[in-house]
Design a protein around this motif. Structure first.
Motif, PDB file in Angstrom:
ATOM      1  N   SER A  16      22.731   1.193   2.159  1.00  0.00           N
ATOM      2  CA  SER A  16      23.371   0.438   2.928  1.00  0.00           C
ATOM      3  C   SER A  16      22.439  -0.282   4.074  1.00  0.00           C
ATOM      4  N   PHE A  17      20.941  -0.047   4.000  1.00  0.00           N
ATOM      5  CA  PHE A  17      20.195  -0.487   4.813  1.00  0.00           C
ATOM      6  C   PHE A  17      19.061  -1.331   3.986  1.00  0.00           C
ATOM      7  N   GLN A  18      18.593  -2.325   4.616  1.00  0.00           N
ATOM      8  CA  GLN A  18      17.500  -3.083   3.854  1.00  0.00           C
ATOM      9  C   GLN A  18      16.150  -2.855   4.552  1.00  0.00           C
ATOM     10  N   CYS A  19      15.934  -3.705   5.650  1.00  0.00           N
ATOM     11  CA  CYS A  19      14.692  -3.394   6.275  1.00  0.00           C
ATOM     12  C   CYS A  19      14.709  -2.150   7.054  1.00  0.00           C
ATOM     13  N   GLY A  20      15.992  -1.680   7.617  1.00  0.00           N
ATOM     14  CA  GLY A  20      15.929  -0.288   8.204  1.00  0.00           C
ATOM     15  C   GLY A  20      15.636  -0.446   9.642  1.00  0.00           C
ATOM     16  N   ILE A  46      10.433  -5.945   2.330  1.00  0.00           N
ATOM     17  CA  ILE A  46      10.861  -6.631   3.499  1.00  0.00           C
ATOM     18  C   ILE A  46      12.003  -6.207   3.882  1.00  0.00           C
ATOM     19  N   GLY A  47      12.466  -5.442   2.844  1.00  0.00           N
ATOM     20  CA  GLY A  47      14.090  -5.099   2.936  1.00  0.00           C
ATOM     21  C   GLY A  47      14.853  -5.004   1.576  1.00  0.00           C
ATOM     22  N   GLN A  48      14.120  -6.133   0.877  1.00  0.00           N
ATOM     23  CA  GLN A  48      14.857  -6.450  -0.451  1.00  0.00           C
ATOM     24  C   GLN A  48      15.071  -5.288  -1.498  1.00  0.00           C
ATOM     25  N   ALA A  60      -0.456  -2.693   6.530  1.00  0.00           N
ATOM     26  CA  ALA A  60       1.033  -3.249   7.038  1.00  0.00           C
ATOM     27  C   ALA A  60       2.077  -2.123   6.732  1.00  0.00           C
ATOM     28  N   PRO A  61       2.554  -1.695   7.986  1.00  0.00           N
ATOM     29  CA  PRO A  61       3.686  -0.591   7.836  1.00  0.00           C
ATOM     30  C   PRO A  61       5.184  -1.387   7.442  1.00  0.00           C
ATOM     31  N   HIS A  62       6.314  -0.354   7.509  1.00  0.00           N
ATOM     32  CA  HIS A  62       7.495  -1.166   7.231  1.00  0.00           C
ATOM     33  C   HIS A  62       7.540  -2.242   8.022  1.00  0.00           C
ATOM     34  N   VAL A  63       8.350  -3.245   7.584  1.00  0.00           N
ATOM     35  CA  VAL A  63       8.587  -4.534   8.163  1.00  0.00           C
ATOM     36  C   VAL A  63      10.067  -4.718   8.654  1.00  0.00           C
ATOM     37  N   THR A 102      -9.863  -3.950  11.604  1.00  0.00           N
ATOM     38  CA  THR A 102      -8.741  -3.486  11.059  1.00  0.00           C
ATOM     39  C   THR A 102      -7.702  -4.129  11.631  1.00  0.00           C
ATOM     40  N   VAL A 103      -6.580  -4.799  11.116  1.00  0.00           N
ATOM     41  CA  VAL A 103      -5.464  -5.177  11.774  1.00  0.00           C
ATOM     42  C   VAL A 103      -3.868  -4.362  11.282  1.00  0.00           C
ATOM     43  N   TRP A 104      -3.452  -3.961  12.010  1.00  0.00           N
ATOM     44  CA  TRP A 104      -2.006  -3.332  11.602  1.00  0.00           C
ATOM     45  C   TRP A 104      -0.986  -4.640  11.950  1.00  0.00           C
ATOM     46  N   SER A 105      -0.136  -4.804  10.979  1.00  0.00           N
ATOM     47  CA  SER A 105       0.409  -6.221  11.320  1.00  0.00           C
ATOM     48  C   SER A 105       1.726  -6.108  10.474  1.00  0.00           C
ATOM     49  N   SER A 106       2.830  -6.500  11.126  1.00  0.00           N
ATOM     50  CA  SER A 106       4.067  -6.808  10.456  1.00  0.00           C
ATOM     51  C   SER A 106       4.257  -7.873   9.780  1.00  0.00           C
ATOM     52  N   SER A 107       3.985  -7.679   8.409  1.00  0.00           N
ATOM     53  CA  SER A 107       3.560  -8.989   7.850  1.00  0.00           C
ATOM     54  C   SER A 107       4.185  -8.973   6.352  1.00  0.00           C
ATOM     55  N   GLN A 108       4.433 -10.061   5.765  1.00  0.00           N
ATOM     56  CA  GLN A 108       4.873 -10.165   4.435  1.00  0.00           C
ATOM     57  C   GLN A 108       3.468 -10.469   3.476  1.00  0.00           C
ATOM     58  N   SER A 109       2.259 -10.785   4.070  1.00  0.00           N
ATOM     59  CA  SER A 109       1.218 -11.123   3.492  1.00  0.00           C
ATOM     60  C   SER A 109      -0.033 -10.468   3.749  1.00  0.00           C
TER      61      SER A 109
END
Ligand code: FES
Ligand code: FES
Lengths: 154, 782
Positions: free
Chosen positions: A95-99, B486-488, B248-251, B215-222
């Motif tokens: 159901s969720f993608q990025c969540g 990124i959710g895909q 890069a943690p969860h985005v 060190t950089v923690w970043s919400s990133s696709q890259s």
């Protein structure tokens, strides 16, 4: 700073809060509960929804100090024992993608199902209209809810 | 080919449990303790101005303020494809919302309080907000030093103009082709800017420790691209790549907005000035709207010729992009479209000009679809109109012209295998294209709209992927890769690929978010290329592991490698039926031989993928030659639209979309992309709209005024259709589909409106208000 006490995820907890701090800030920064998310900080997105005395509220719009003596439930509280049937359905339906929206949505639906265990699609849509999800197109979220409430998924 | 065990199966997401339990950690969720500092950015209030002075003296006196930084502290440029941007504005600001001053304090409250006391004096310059105005000879120049900016070799900036890049594609004889056409239609289409609106805003935390490690923690696709840009930009400090680490943690959603480097450079640069602290910067929703990449706006002039029998003879497509104040990433959107703006058609005579123009609006950049949604709106509107004028059914017209495998693209390369014709047929069938529909309500009208689409990944020719795979004692696997989920559902799909090769279920494969220190290189998670590119790398890593396993078994048991296979987490043998060795018995500790010694050891494998056939060496004047695009993914969409003739309100009753995934490694996730992408696309045409005032300030930077779809806006019925014409060089035949799902949305609506009411709207968004007003005008004309 003022000390307040509330029941958080079934535990009695006390915390020092500033009068201007929101419940969202206190939950995340002082209570270490990270499931309520900040998506807008102004009541538009629903990512920060938690249960306050059983009712869903946007924690970014509630001042923490006003919650003294109340019962607060976040997704951590719901998940503490086992994942429930609703959560399992969300997994099964991908159901969720990025969540990011998931905690707010799960709390909102939890409230709905307590009030009405068999909502129809229109009702589900209406209740969820305050929870934005940018990824999924909502359909797989509806499907999981319908399935767990025993309705046919089209 | 249905004998796959995990490929093509609707496996549940391996991150599902984390996400529904609240366990998933996003960047903002990480605690840094009491030594965390908070940066607050003061944004430009001017669209174009010289910074005369910045006075921070009062602000520095505020309790808990640690320091305040301005452009002077970071006197260098950076950028992905062209170095034209700064950490903080230097001497000049070029858009409202641009980062000018960074106040760093121990609490966010103190930083905000101090920010109010910083005095900035500007001297306004003339500003330009429209790309056509910016092209004029007397237009103010945003970047007078444009000719000195370093850039990739496939960009062609025009000195002393606002044109940052001009991609030209030329093929055939235009004059002759238009002369021979029975019909020539010319018109102009307009697409405004759009915002990604990922639910999580940009956030990054940087720490420069006393050992000289950043060190950089970043919400990133890259993550790897960020590491590279940070290391390059900050190299004057003596930082090398090994000293820079991006985690890069969860985005919480990307859609292109979190590709490359935008605001993350600010905390990274500040951290180097404040060793020992962690410095956090988090965009508010308003800043997210005003100062991250936005989807570029365009004005597209299309001239198309066709014969009576429906064959298209020529297209002249001139696209003027409103690319904003900095185009280090956005210019590549322009480039990609300049190569592909014929759409998925076989057209022998082509002239495309795709022009990247600086304006005093926020930087344009990658947004799901990378420019294709934008040009496809005009193109697919135009094609529909020509079909109607020729009295050919719009679907048949597309059947006549749709590109096939082996046809040549605009730049002269051969079209890859494609299920486009199948997609057209299946969508027409699903939507019952031939059925006539009429509304029972006299106030309402019903129309149908059709559109086809294609898109190629826009990547440098050497965009590579790599994978490490290591076994654990119990036979479970850790797969180390650096693409972002990124959710895909990327992590799940990669696990399925490794699972298929190794006979280990995806549920026993852990794929974590990357850390550039331990996960191998991946270019970026953009361009819908990771299923294809990283999928190939993962498959190679899994095959490497399998080879190591088989070599060991041969060495110890003298069974030929050819006779061995993996199944149910064990090694089995075709020629020796009773041979059965569970993976867990040896993948770490090896195999004990008769004399008590052990052979083998931990199975650690690797895989690398480089698209070695790709090249950007086309002729700058024609784009002929080279192989800039690795392949195209194609598809088709149609919808049934109900319109209230009084209010203009529209409702999508039914939508069908088919996409050629090559091989849908996880059909359920492909369908998820279709429903999500389609709704995102429909929103851009039906109601989303970035509004700017006369001074270039965005008027609606929040979700109350910039409406994104809610649960009430979902079409009544969506029919996702998966086509599978394999991509020969893809893992199990797969190619990417993530961006494509939103591409046909806008022209489908425009075409359905014309079908229902005979009105043609040529500018997005097509809001209810616009429809109602257009209908009123039409009434008046009568
Ligand atoms: S963060 Fe509370 S509603 Fe958006
Ligand atoms: S899954 Fe990404 S916002 Fe809902």
């Amino acid at each position: 700073m003022k000390e307040i006490t509330f029941i958080l995820n079934n535990e009695k907890r006390s915390v020092q809060v500033e009068p201007s701090e929101t419940l969202l800030e206190v939950l995340r920064d002082k209570m270490g509960l990270k499931s309520p998310k900040c998506g807008c900080d102004r009541g538009d997105c629903g990512a920060c929804v938690v249960l306050l005395n059983g009712k869903s509220v946007r924690s970014c719009l509630v001042l923490a100090i006003e919650t003294a003596g109340m019962e607060i439930m976040t997704l951590e509280g719901i998940s503490a024992k086992n994942l429930n049937a609703l959560q399992e359905a969300f997994i099964a339906f991908n159901s969720f993608q990025c969540g990011y929206c998931a905690p707010g949505i799960i709390i909102t639906v939890t409230e709905l199902l307590t009030k009405n265990p068999k909502p129809d699609l229109e009702e589900i849509k209406e209740v969820l209209s305050g929870n934005l999800c940018r990824c999924t197109g909502y359909k797989p979220i509806f499907d999981a809810i319908l399935d767990v409430t025993g309705k046919e998924v089209k | 080919m249905s004998d796959y065990k995990y490929i093509g199966k609707p496996v549940v997401r391996i991150d599902g449990k984390e996400k529904v339990s609240g366990a998933a950690i996003f960047t903002d969720d990480i605690d840094f303790g009491a030594n965390l500092l908070h940066a607050h950015i003061i944004c430009s209030t001017e669209a174009h101005a010289l910074i005369k002075s910045i006075d921070t003296s009062e602000a520095l006196k505020v309790k808990d303020v640690v320091n305040i930084f301005t452009g002077k502290d970071f006197p260098f440029k950076f950028g992905l494809y062209m170095k034209d941007r700064y950490v903080l504005a230097q001497e000049k600001v070029r858009f409202v919302g641009e980062q000018v001053v960074a106040v760093v304090a121990r609490t966010p409250q103190a930083a905000r309080k101090a920010a109010k006391l910083v005095k900035i004096e500007y001297e306004p310059l003339p500003a330009v907000f429209n790309q056509l105005d910016a092209m004029k000879d007397d237009a103010v120049l945003l970047h007078p030093d444009l000719d000195k900016y370093p850039h990739v070799p496939w960009f062609f900036p025009q000195e002393k103009t606002n044109i940052a890049h001009w991609r030209k594609t030329r093929k055939g004889d235009m004059e002759k082709a238009f002369a021979e056409a029975d019909i020539v239609l010319e018109d102009t289409y307009y697409v405004p800017r759009y915002a990604h609106c990922a639910l999580e805003t940009h956030v990054a935390i940087a720490k420069y420790d006393y050992s000289g490690r950043l060190t950089v923690w970043s919400s990133s696709q890259s993550p790897h691209t960020q590491r590279n840009l940070f290391a390059e930009a900050l190299s004057s400090l003596g930082l090398t790549h090994k000293d820079v680490r991006v985690i890069a943690p969860h985005v919480g959603g990307g859609f292109g907005g979190k590709a490359g480097v935008t605001m993350e450079i600010i905390p990274a640069a500040i951290a180097t000035k404040l060793p020992g602290y962690a410095v956090k910067l988090r965009w508010s929703r308003e800043q997210e709207f005003m100062n991250t990449y936005q989807r570029l706006g365009l004005v597209a002039k299309i001239k198309m010729g066709a014969k009576k029998d429906g064959t298209i003879t020529a297209i002249d497509h001139k696209i003027y992009w409103d690319a904003g104040a900095y185009v280090e990433y956005g210019a590549n959107v322009v480039n990609a479209v300049g190569l592909s703006a014929i759409g998925p058609y076989r057209i022998p005579n082509v002239s495309i000009d795709s022009i990247c123009i600086y304006t005093n609006l926020p930087p344009g950049g990658p947004y799901r679809g990378f420019g294709y949604s934008e040009f496809i709106f005009g193109l697919e509107s135009h094609v529909n109109r020509i079909a109607n004028k020729l009295n050919i059914d719009p679907v048949d017209f597309r059947r006549i012209n749709a590109i096939k495998e082996g046809d040549t693209t605009a730049y002269g390369a051969e079209m890859n295998p494609s299920g486009l014709h199948q997609a057209i047929d299946e969508v027409a069938k699903a939507i019952e294209w031939d059925k006539n529909r009429e509304s029972k309500d006299p106030k309402k009208a019903i129309g149908k709209g059709f559109a086809i689409f294609w898109k190629a990944p826009a990547m440098p020719p050497n965009a590579s992927s790599s994978a490490f795979l290591k076994f654990n004692e119990d036979g479970s696997i850790n797969l180390l890769i650096s693409g972002m989920d990124i959710g895909q559902g990327y992590q799940t799909v990669m696990a399925q690929i490794a699972a298929e090769v190794l006979g280990v279920p995806p549920s026993k494969i852990r794929v974590e978010n990357p850390d550039t220190d331990r996960n191998p290189y991946e270019w970026q998670t953009v361009a819908s290329h990771v299923t294809w590119g990283c999928g190939n790398a993962v498959k190679k890593a899994a095959i490497d592991a399998r080879d190591q396993i088989f070599a060991l078994i041969e060495r110890v048991y003298h069974l030929s490698q050819d006779s061995l296979y993996l199944e149910d987490e064990a090694v089995k043998c075709h020629t020796k039926k009773d041979f059965y060795l569970p993976l867990k018995d040896f993948v770490i500790n090896g195999i004990m031989t008769e004399d008590g010694t052990f052979k083998g050891g931990p199975i650690n494998a690797r895989g690398v993928f480089m698209p070695e056939f790709s090249s950007t060496k086309g002729d700058p004047e024609t784009s002929q030659g080279g192989h800039p695009n690795v392949h195209y993914t194609v598809g088709a969409g149609a919808l049934i639209l109900e319109i209230d003739k009084e209010t203009g309100k529209m409702r999508v009753l039914k939508a069908a979309e088919a996409i050629d995934a090559g091989k849908a490694i996880n059909p359920d996730l492909v369908k998820g992309q279709i429903t999500g992408g389609l709704l995102q696309g429909l929103a851009t045409v039906l109601y989303e709209d970035m509004r700017f005032d006369k001074g270039g300030k965005m008027l609606n930077p929040n979700f109350s005024d910039y409406k994104i779809p809610t649960s009430m806006d979902v079409p009544d019925e969506i029919i996702p259709i998966i086509i599978e014409v394999p991509q020969p060089d893809g893992p199990y035949g797969a190619r990417g589909i993530g961006e494509h799902t939103m591409l046909p949305a806008a022209p489908m609506i425009a075409n359905a409106l014309e079908d229902a009411l005979g009105i043609r709207i040529k500018s997005m968004p097509i809001t209810a208000e616009k429809v109602a007003l257009t209908l009123l005008d039409k009434e008046k004309e009568k």
